[in-house]
Design a protein around this motif. Sequence first.
Motif, short mmCIF file in Angstrom:
data_model
loop_
_atom_site.label_atom_id
_atom_site.label_comp_id
_atom_site.label_asym_id
_atom_site.label_seq_id
_atom_site.Cartn_x
_atom_site.Cartn_y
_atom_site.Cartn_z
N PRO A 1 -8.42 -2.23 16.11
CA PRO A 1 -7.73 -1.93 14.80
C PRO A 1 -8.10 -1.91 13.30
N GLY A 2 -7.72 -1.49 12.56
CA GLY A 2 -8.09 -1.38 11.38
C GLY A 2 -8.87 0.59 11.10
N VAL A 3 -9.45 1.05 12.07
CA VAL A 3 -9.65 1.70 11.96
C VAL A 3 -8.78 2.87 11.52
N ALA A 4 -9.54 4.06 10.71
CA ALA A 4 -8.53 5.32 10.07
C ALA A 4 -9.18 6.38 10.25
N LYS A 5 -10.35 6.73 10.59
CA LYS A 5 -11.05 8.81 11.57
C LYS A 5 -11.74 7.63 13.18
N VAL A 6 -10.80 8.70 13.91
CA VAL A 6 -11.92 8.84 14.80
C VAL A 6 -12.51 10.35 15.08
N SER A 7 -13.69 10.17 16.48
CA SER A 7 -14.27 11.09 16.29
C SER A 7 -13.70 11.66 18.09
N TYR A 8 -13.46 12.42 18.41
CA TYR A 8 -13.26 13.03 19.65
C TYR A 8 -13.14 14.21 19.33
N ALA A 9 -13.37 15.49 20.51
CA ALA A 9 -14.58 16.13 21.06
C ALA A 9 -14.80 17.00 20.16
N GLY A 10 -15.84 15.86 19.46
CA GLY A 10 -16.81 16.60 18.36
C GLY A 10 -15.96 16.51 17.49
N LYS A 11 -14.39 16.84 17.21
CA LYS A 11 -13.74 16.92 15.50
C LYS A 11 -13.50 15.16 15.44
N LEU A 12 -12.86 14.98 14.05
CA LEU A 12 -13.42 13.82 13.47
C LEU A 12 -12.20 13.55 13.07
N TYR A 13 -10.61 12.75 13.63
CA TYR A 13 -9.46 12.62 12.98
C TYR A 13 -9.41 11.97 11.95
N ASN A 14 -8.99 11.89 10.65
CA ASN A 14 -8.27 11.39 9.70
C ASN A 14 -6.89 10.83 10.20
N LEU A 15 -7.14 9.34 10.25
CA LEU A 15 -5.44 9.13 10.93
C LEU A 15 -4.55 9.13 9.73
N LYS A 16 -3.31 9.42 9.37
CA LYS A 16 -2.51 8.75 8.43
C LYS A 16 -2.37 7.59 8.24
N GLU A 17 -2.44 6.59 8.93
CA GLU A 17 -2.67 5.44 8.43
C GLU A 17 -3.30 4.81 9.85
N LYS A 18 -3.97 3.38 9.35
CA LYS A 18 -4.85 2.76 10.43
C LYS A 18 -4.43 2.56 11.57
N VAL A 19 -5.11 2.57 12.71
CA VAL A 19 -4.60 1.88 14.04
C VAL A 19 -4.54 0.02 13.65
N GLN A 20 -3.06 -0.22 14.17
CA GLN A 20 -2.32 -1.40 13.85
C GLN A 20 -2.04 -2.21 15.39
#
Length: 354
Positions: A94-113
Amino acid sequence: MNWKRIALAGVITTLLSTVHGFPHHEASAAENKTIQVNIDDEQVRLTASSYLERGTVMVPITMLHKLSKAQIQWNNASKTVTVQMNGQSFVLNPGVAKVSYAGKLYNLKEKVQLINHRVMVPASFLSEISDSSMRFDKMDQILYLTTNRYYTMTAPQHGEIQLQAAQVNKYDYVKGMNLIINGESHPFTSWEGMWNWSYKPDIYVEDLTNDGREELAVINTLGYGTGLMEKDVHIVNLHNHKEIPIESFEDIIKEQIDSTITTQDGKVTVSLKIKEQEEIKHVLEEYTGNPPDYFYSELGFGAIVYYFIDNGQLSARLGASASTVTFSGDVIIDYKYEGGRFLADKVSYTSYQK
């Protein structure tokens, strides 16, 4: 005989919406209207209600189960979720806005809640990592997601036969299709048609040649609109995987039908003569009084084209156009298999006259 064909030009537009963000916290989203979620044309029930706030569609992480093969584990002590899919994994806090998956960094449009003990993430993130397409209907408050499974159809009662879209554009129009039989793919690059919630191919497996063996028939919708509907049909020999030729309705009309439209004394009269049949003549009484140039000089065909199969019989229904907005009746073509192709066997006309 020269004859008019009304050209069909259909443009299917789709309202695409983007999603934005809103802050994370452990709280209730009861004040937000619940968003309906449809996946592959079916409404789905989720472990928690999706919602919209300040433009962001938020859904439970568990929705990923419905989009892809994934394992999701919740750690209550650390309040984290671990997701495994396609041999890769990622962790959500909760609270993160970036996720690394399969060698790619995803910038979330909104933080995890974390909402009522449910991990909520932007729907666009799940759509992206599952390779699904997404659109949000703001007016109806419906989130539509389409998986790759949507573009593969299985023939009724024949699980070994599948039809797969090759190339899909943003209006869900398919160009090229693959026929998959017992896992072996057979491409038909010229096939095309709509592939959406309104229109998808109709698939039949029946004996259409009366030889005791089944053939495959695929009826596609090429376009539609007000007073317009164009379909086409393909029939495949399931033993040699070759397409069987079908006499076109244009050639049948040219060969077998003569027609005239006359306007006199405020009346519009349609005369139609089918080869080796008596002439049919009737008045379009509901259209009396229109100027002569409102009507064609002869019937046109091509605006309304349906193909259908009933008990192994291939038939076509063609709307007979007296003007751009007036149809006088239907021409019905029943086909027969002869000499390695489907040819017109019986042609008939039924007027719309009351």
